[in-house]
Design a protein around this motif. Structure first.
Motif, mmCIF file in Angstrom:
data_model
loop_
_atom_site.group_PDB
_atom_site.id
_atom_site.type_symbol
_atom_site.label_atom_id
_atom_site.label_comp_id
_atom_site.label_asym_id
_atom_site.label_seq_id
_atom_site.Cartn_x
_atom_site.Cartn_y
_atom_site.Cartn_z
ATOM 1 N N LEU A 52 0.834 -1.207 0.000
ATOM 2 C CA LEU A 52 0.000 0.000 0.000
ATOM 3 C C LEU A 52 0.868 1.255 0.000
ATOM 4 O O LEU A 52 0.589 2.229 -0.712
ATOM 5 N N ILE A 53 1.926 1.212 0.791
ATOM 6 C CA ILE A 53 2.812 2.380 0.885
ATOM 7 C C ILE A 53 3.635 2.532 -0.398
ATOM 8 O O ILE A 53 3.772 3.634 -0.937
ATOM 9 N N GLU A 54 4.162 1.422 -0.881
ATOM 10 C CA GLU A 54 4.975 1.486 -2.108
ATOM 11 C C GLU A 54 4.170 1.976 -3.307
ATOM 12 O O GLU A 54 4.679 2.717 -4.148
ATOM 13 N N THR A 55 2.888 1.572 -3.385
ATOM 14 C CA THR A 55 2.052 1.940 -4.539
ATOM 15 C C THR A 55 1.270 3.227 -4.311
ATOM 16 O O THR A 55 0.505 3.646 -5.178
ATOM 17 N N ARG A 56 1.425 3.825 -3.134
ATOM 18 C CA ARG A 56 0.713 5.059 -2.787
ATOM 19 C C ARG A 56 -0.805 4.888 -2.874
ATOM 20 O O ARG A 56 -1.523 5.776 -3.317
ATOM 21 N N THR A 57 -1.267 3.733 -2.440
ATOM 22 C CA THR A 57 -2.711 3.489 -2.378
ATOM 23 C C THR A 57 -3.264 4.087 -1.097
ATOM 24 O O THR A 57 -2.738 3.833 -0.007
ATOM 25 N N LEU A 58 -4.320 4.890 -1.220
ATOM 26 C CA LEU A 58 -4.833 5.681 -0.098
ATOM 27 C C LEU A 58 -6.335 5.499 0.066
ATOM 28 O O LEU A 58 -7.076 5.369 -0.913
ATOM 29 N N ALA A 59 -6.790 5.532 1.309
ATOM 30 C CA ALA A 59 -8.203 5.722 1.636
ATOM 31 C C ALA A 59 -8.335 7.146 2.149
ATOM 32 O O ALA A 59 -7.712 7.505 3.150
ATOM 33 N N LEU A 60 -9.093 7.963 1.441
ATOM 34 C CA LEU A 60 -9.183 9.395 1.754
ATOM 35 C C LEU A 60 -10.547 9.721 2.338
ATOM 36 O O LEU A 60 -11.579 9.270 1.835
ATOM 37 N N PRO A 61 -10.597 10.519 3.397
ATOM 38 C CA PRO A 61 -11.859 10.814 4.100
ATOM 39 C C PRO A 61 -12.729 11.788 3.305
ATOM 40 O O PRO A 61 -12.231 12.514 2.442
ATOM 41 N N SER A 62 -14.054 11.755 3.687
ATOM 42 C CA SER A 62 -14.742 10.968 4.703
ATOM 43 C C SER A 62 -15.853 10.168 4.023
ATOM 44 O O SER A 62 -16.517 10.674 3.119
ATOM 45 N N GLY B 96 -4.074 14.468 0.128
ATOM 46 C CA GLY B 96 -5.237 13.916 -0.554
ATOM 47 C C GLY B 96 -6.533 14.327 0.120
ATOM 48 O O GLY B 96 -7.525 14.657 -0.543
ATOM 49 N N ALA B 97 -6.535 14.329 1.467
ATOM 50 C CA ALA B 97 -7.718 14.771 2.198
ATOM 51 C C ALA B 97 -8.006 16.236 1.919
ATOM 52 O O ALA B 97 -9.163 16.643 1.749
ATOM 53 N N SER B 98 -6.971 17.028 1.855
ATOM 54 C CA SER B 98 -7.131 18.458 1.579
ATOM 55 C C SER B 98 -7.717 18.674 0.195
ATOM 56 O O SER B 98 -8.556 19.563 -0.020
ATOM 57 N N ALA B 99 -7.313 17.866 -0.776
ATOM 58 C CA ALA B 99 -7.804 18.020 -2.139
ATOM 59 C C ALA B 99 -9.282 17.696 -2.249
ATOM 60 O O ALA B 99 -9.992 18.232 -3.110
ATOM 61 N N ARG C 237 -11.572 18.311 0.042
ATOM 62 C CA ARG C 237 -12.416 19.272 0.762
ATOM 63 C C ARG C 237 -13.058 20.282 -0.183
ATOM 64 O O ARG C 237 -12.571 20.564 -1.277
ATOM 65 N N ALA C 238 -14.156 20.822 0.261
ATOM 66 C CA ALA C 238 -14.845 21.851 -0.521
ATOM 67 C C ALA C 238 -13.899 23.006 -0.789
ATOM 68 O O ALA C 238 -13.102 23.387 0.075
ATOM 69 N N GLN C 239 -13.991 23.594 -1.966
ATOM 70 C CA GLN C 239 -13.048 24.623 -2.392
ATOM 71 C C GLN C 239 -13.120 25.874 -1.523
ATOM 72 O O GLN C 239 -12.170 26.640 -1.435
ATOM 73 N N THR C 240 -14.235 26.099 -0.865
ATOM 74 C CA THR C 240 -14.396 27.304 -0.049
ATOM 75 C C THR C 240 -13.727 27.217 1.308
ATOM 76 O O THR C 240 -13.630 28.211 2.017
ATOM 77 N N LEU C 241 -13.261 25.995 1.654
ATOM 78 C CA LEU C 241 -12.670 25.810 2.974
ATOM 79 C C LEU C 241 -11.177 25.972 2.923
ATOM 80 O O LEU C 241 -10.531 25.798 1.887
ATOM 81 N N GLU C 242 -10.618 26.298 4.082
ATOM 82 C CA GLU C 242 -9.168 26.443 4.188
ATOM 83 C C GLU C 242 -8.495 25.080 4.015
ATOM 84 O O GLU C 242 -9.014 24.053 4.440
ATOM 85 N N PRO C 243 -7.314 25.017 3.408
ATOM 86 C CA PRO C 243 -6.597 23.740 3.296
ATOM 87 C C PRO C 243 -6.107 23.265 4.649
ATOM 88 O O PRO C 243 -6.000 24.034 5.606
ATOM 89 N N ILE C 244 -5.859 21.955 4.738
ATOM 90 C CA ILE C 244 -5.338 21.358 5.976
ATOM 91 C C ILE C 244 -3.857 21.623 6.074
ATOM 92 O O ILE C 244 -3.114 21.476 5.129
ATOM 93 N N HIS C 245 -3.415 22.027 7.252
ATOM 94 C CA HIS C 245 -1.974 22.261 7.485
ATOM 95 C C HIS C 245 -1.468 21.251 8.497
ATOM 96 O O HIS C 245 -2.195 20.852 9.383
#
Length: 467
Positions: free
Chosen positions: A315-325, A454-457, A459-467
């Motif tokens: 999963l890590i080598e292939t960059r496979t992700l589960a992105l919320p929510s 990936g989670a930040s991407a 999110r709704a465009q009107t919200l602040e990005p995750i830091h």
């Protein structure tokens, strides 16, 4: 052997356990927590549950000497009662409330400091349940004598004494300001003070078991009924009683509930996923709250464990992700509800899904830990720790902390039972914990920020990005 009977009321299931005063689980009975669609709304079957409880006490009492009974429960259950019993049924907290009630509630509920949590979906808060009842069933509300959080409801049914208790009210009820240790301003605004019984300690004995119930169950008429406690605070107390401090406890199940005894949180600032509970002394406990169990189930699908270290590496080598929510709740990432997705070469591989769910749960846990003042020791507890890789992945994601994994199957029951000896205990209660095995765990230092990106991407465009 003397034991304490712990009645633990969960959203989906209930358990009745015989536990030693030192916190060792002896025996557990369990049953579904049935819900009826109505009328007047979707609600729990209190009558059926009470019969099951009394039958269970008789059953356990035939094999163990029960000297005390204590209830614990999730924080979104409460019952409006009159002199004879429930004035209205206990609301299923996932039941929606009418739009006009929801609109009024959001207008009057007050600041984060007053609430101690976000305003969550459905009927999740006791205060919102009360507003709904007051508006739509005024006759029943008018004759009511108290509104009791679930642990105190069962203590009342068993002892006849009504009480309020700080950990139960501090658990997102919106009737209590955990940061300031007082009833919320909403209680005075709505004139609900007469429905809030006197505050008692979780360990206080409200009285002996009612004589008719002692006869019904075969228990001693001198059996003590304790006031009761919120389930996550009971779990935290289990480790406090074991002598730990500078501590964060992660309880896992339907919810990931993280509580810490560390201070330094600004309770005037509301942030995603943040909450504030209380320990048994009423001290504020900063925390995090996200529906990790539901998220886990969505990612795992029909797959079953155990998780595979080899698949973790792939999963890590292939960059496979589960992105919320994946659920209806934004959780830690506002704007992502129902937008969760799987990305990467193994996203459609059914053999990888359970392991991906475990990795996702560990990432959610690490995110919760990163959002609170750092505690020296982190204890992982609950359903997720049955999977050994979960604890190892959390430790790899937070290498600067000491992570311990509970070896007990019932930390909440143990903590609740320890209340029975709270005033007489002279030494730390024994703990059963271990350090996770990090053998072969791969480097996650690049995978974790990629997941956050990936989670930040999403999110709704009107919200602040995750830091």
């Amino acid at each position: 052997m003397k034991t304490v009977a712990v009645f633990d009321v969960g959203k989906t299931n209930v358990k009745l356990s015989a536990v030693t005063p030192e916190g060792a689980l002896v025996e557990t009975l369990s049953a579904p927590n049935h819900v009826h669609d109505g009328p007047p709304f979707r609600h729990h079957d209190l009558g059926g549950l009470e019969k099951w409880l009394l039958d269970g006490l008789r059953d356990l009492g035939s094999r163990h000497t029960i000297e005390a009974i204590v209830s614990s429960a999730h924080g979104s259950g409460g019952v409006l009662v009159d002199a004879d019993g429930p004035a209205l049924p206990m609301v299923d907290y996932e039941q929606s409330v009418p739009a006009e009630v929801e609109d009024e509630y959001r207008r009057i509920v007050g600041s984060y400091r007053e609430r101690g949590s976000a305003v969550m979906l459905g009927a999740a808060h006791l205060a919102r349940q009360m507003l709904w009842m007051e508006r739509c069933w005024p006759a029943a509300f008018g004759r009511a004598q108290a509104f009791l959080a679930s642990p105190q409801y069962w203590a009342w049914r068993l002892s006849g004494v009504a009480a309020s208790e700080v950990t139960s009210l501090a658990a997102q009820s919106h009737l209590w300001s955990p940061a300031d240790g007082r009833l919320s301003k909403l209680v005075a605004l709505k004139g609900w003070g007469h429905l809030m019984p006197p505050m008692r300690n979780a360990w206080d004995v409200l009285g002996p078991l009612k004589p008719q119930l002692a006869s019904r169950t075969g228990l001693s008429p001198e059996t003590r009924v304790l006031c009761g406690i919120h389930d996550s605070s009971a779990n935290f107390y289990r480790y406090q009683a074991g002598g730990l401090s500078d501590l964060a406890v992660v309880s896992t199940g339907t919810w990931i509930v993280l509580l810490t005894d560390r201070t330094g949180v600004d309770f005037d600032c509301e942030r995603p996923g943040h909450a504030c509970n209380a320990d048994i002394m009423g001290r504020p406990m900063p925390g995090m709250l996200t529906m990790g169990g539901r998220e886990f189930a969505a990612v795992a699908g029909e797959a079953r464990g155990p998780a595979s270290l080899g698949i973790v590496k792939r999963l890590i080598e292939t960059r496979t992700l589960a992105l919320p929510s994946f659920g209806s709740d934004d959780g830690l990432f506002p704007g992502t509800a129902r937008q969760g997705r799987l990305e990467g070469p193994l996203a459609d591989d059914p053999e990888a899904r359970f392991t991906l769910a475990v990795l996702y749960a560990a990432l959610l846990t690490a995110r919760c830990l990163a959002d609170l003042p750092p505690a020296r020791t982190v204890v992982l507890d609950g359903n997720f720790v049955r999977e050994p890789l979960y604890g190892a992945l959390v430790q790899a994601l937070v290498p600067q902390r000491q992570v311990l994994v509970s070896l007990e199957a019932a930390g909440t029951a143990a903590g609740a039972a320890l209340l029975a000896a709270h005033e007489t205990r002279r030494a730390a209660a024994p703990l059963a914990v271990s350090k996770p095995d990090l053998t072969g765990i791969p480097d996650l230092s690049l995978y974790q920020p990629r997941w956050l990106e990936g989670a930040s991407a999403i999110r709704a465009q009107t919200l602040e990005p995750i830091h």
